[in-house]
Design a protein around this motif. Structure first.
Motif, PDB file in Angstrom:
ATOM      1  N   ILE A  11      35.941  25.738  44.810  1.00 51.45           N
ATOM      2  CA  ILE A  11      36.134  26.427  43.538  1.00 51.45           C
ATOM      3  C   ILE A  11      35.956  25.403  42.425  1.00 51.45           C
ATOM      4  N   TYR A  12      35.139  25.763  41.417  1.00 54.86           N
ATOM      5  CA  TYR A  12      34.852  24.785  40.369  1.00 54.86           C
ATOM      6  C   TYR A  12      34.494  25.475  39.062  1.00 54.86           C
ATOM      7  N   ILE A  59      33.331  28.692  33.187  1.00 58.58           N
ATOM      8  CA  ILE A  59      33.926  29.762  33.985  1.00 58.58           C
ATOM      9  C   ILE A  59      34.189  29.241  35.395  1.00 58.58           C
ATOM     10  N   THR A  60      35.390  29.519  35.925  1.00 57.80           N
ATOM     11  CA  THR A  60      35.753  29.062  37.265  1.00 57.80           C
ATOM     12  C   THR A  60      35.243  30.047  38.302  1.00 57.80           C
ATOM     13  N   ARG A 107      31.506  33.907  42.838  1.00 61.61           N
ATOM     14  CA  ARG A 107      32.603  34.845  42.596  1.00 61.61           C
ATOM     15  C   ARG A 107      33.544  34.265  41.556  1.00 61.61           C
ATOM     16  N   VAL A 108      33.697  34.950  40.439  1.00 54.07           N
ATOM     17  CA  VAL A 108      34.564  34.473  39.364  1.00 54.07           C
ATOM     18  C   VAL A 108      36.023  34.618  39.786  1.00 54.07           C
ATOM     19  N   VAL A 109      36.815  33.551  39.580  1.00 53.45           N
ATOM     20  CA  VAL A 109      38.226  33.544  39.964  1.00 53.45           C
ATOM     21  C   VAL A 109      39.038  32.813  38.898  1.00 53.45           C
ATOM     22  N   LEU A 110      40.344  32.805  39.091  1.00 49.79           N
ATOM     23  CA  LEU A 110      41.254  32.018  38.277  1.00 49.79           C
ATOM     24  C   LEU A 110      41.947  30.995  39.179  1.00 49.79           C
ATOM     25  N   LEU A 111      41.988  29.746  38.748  1.00 45.01           N
ATOM     26  CA  LEU A 111      42.673  28.732  39.551  1.00 45.01           C
ATOM     27  C   LEU A 111      44.133  29.100  39.759  1.00 45.01           C
ATOM     28  N   ALA A 112      44.729  29.751  38.763  1.00 45.21           N
ATOM     29  CA  ALA A 112      46.147  30.112  38.852  1.00 45.21           C
ATOM     30  C   ALA A 112      46.418  31.116  39.972  1.00 45.21           C
ATOM     31  N   ASP A 113      45.364  31.785  40.471  1.00 45.86           N
ATOM     32  CA  ASP A 113      45.551  32.758  41.539  1.00 45.86           C
ATOM     33  C   ASP A 113      45.653  32.103  42.916  1.00 45.86           C
TER      34      ASP A 113
END
Length: 219
Positions: free
Chosen positions: A89-90, A96-97, A113-119
């Motif tokens: 993940i980067y 955009i992460t 796939r767009v994600v949030l590090l906080a997830d």
């Protein structure tokens, strides 16, 4: 000195002269202990050299490629395939992460796939910039009850999270998960953390190159 083991002799005859016989047996036991200790030291040295060689070969793979799936595959192979799944993940050049690569059943693939590090599990603890190993999802104190329930639903029993750091900020991570409880040796975990830094350098250079290309196109 401390007791590390026992050598037991038994028989159906009474020792006629126990003093000298005992001293002889005691000397043999000391020699056995010295041989075992030397053997253990030799094995530790061999293991350390094997780890250094493996880390060197993995570093060479990392710095020879900018392919995202190959970067993740290199780190995955370094662990010896003890994990079932891995994700890279980067935050790309656009800020955009994304999940950019995965490994399943030992095979890597590019994804977007767009994600949030906080997830991600235990992401709040990554601000210490150290690798996070969760050996037992059911009992670990660094994950929340919500994270634990999600991991259990996904069949995850153990995981390792390696932060990717840029200017002392977490800019991504590598996560490896397993459907069974396992642990990574401390020296190998430290080596994995170092490899994550190297992956971060390659990704940062890749972002800079993309930014330069975009700037040239706008001129």
């Amino acid at each position: 000195s401390s007791l590390h083991g026992l050598v037991v002799f038994s028989g159906d005859e009474t020792l006629r002269n126990p003093g000298p016989q005992y001293d002889g047996l005691r000397a043999i036991a000391d020699q056995l202990a010295a041989m075992i200790e030397n053997r253990n030291l030799l094995q530790q040295t061999t293991n350390a050299l094997d780890l250094i060689q493996s880390q060197y070969e993995t570093s060479s793979r990392v710095f020879r490629t900018s392919d995202l799936s190959e970067l993740l595959q290199a780190v995955y192979d370094f662990v010896g395939g003890v994990f079932d799944h891995a994700e890279l993940i980067y935050s790309d050049a656009d800020g955009i992460t994304r999940v950019v690569a995965t490994v399943d059943a030992g095979q890597s693939a590019l994804v977007d796939r767009v994600v949030l590090l906080a997830d991600y599990p235990a992401s709040a603890t990554l601000n210490v910039l150290e690798a996070r190993e969760i050996r037992n999802v059911d009992e670990d104190v660094f994950i929340t009850d919500h994270e634990r329930a999600q991991l259990q639903a996904d069949g995850v029993k153990a995981l390792v999270i390696l932060p990717i750091v840029n200017n002392f900020l977490v800019n991504g991570l590598i996560m490896l998960t397993s459907g069974s409880r396992n642990r990574v040796a401390p020296d190998r975990l430290r080596a994995m953390r170092s490899l994550a830094d190297q992956v971060g350098v390659v990704l940062q250079n890749r972002n800079l190159l993309q930014t330069m290309k975009m700037n040239l196109q706008e001129i």
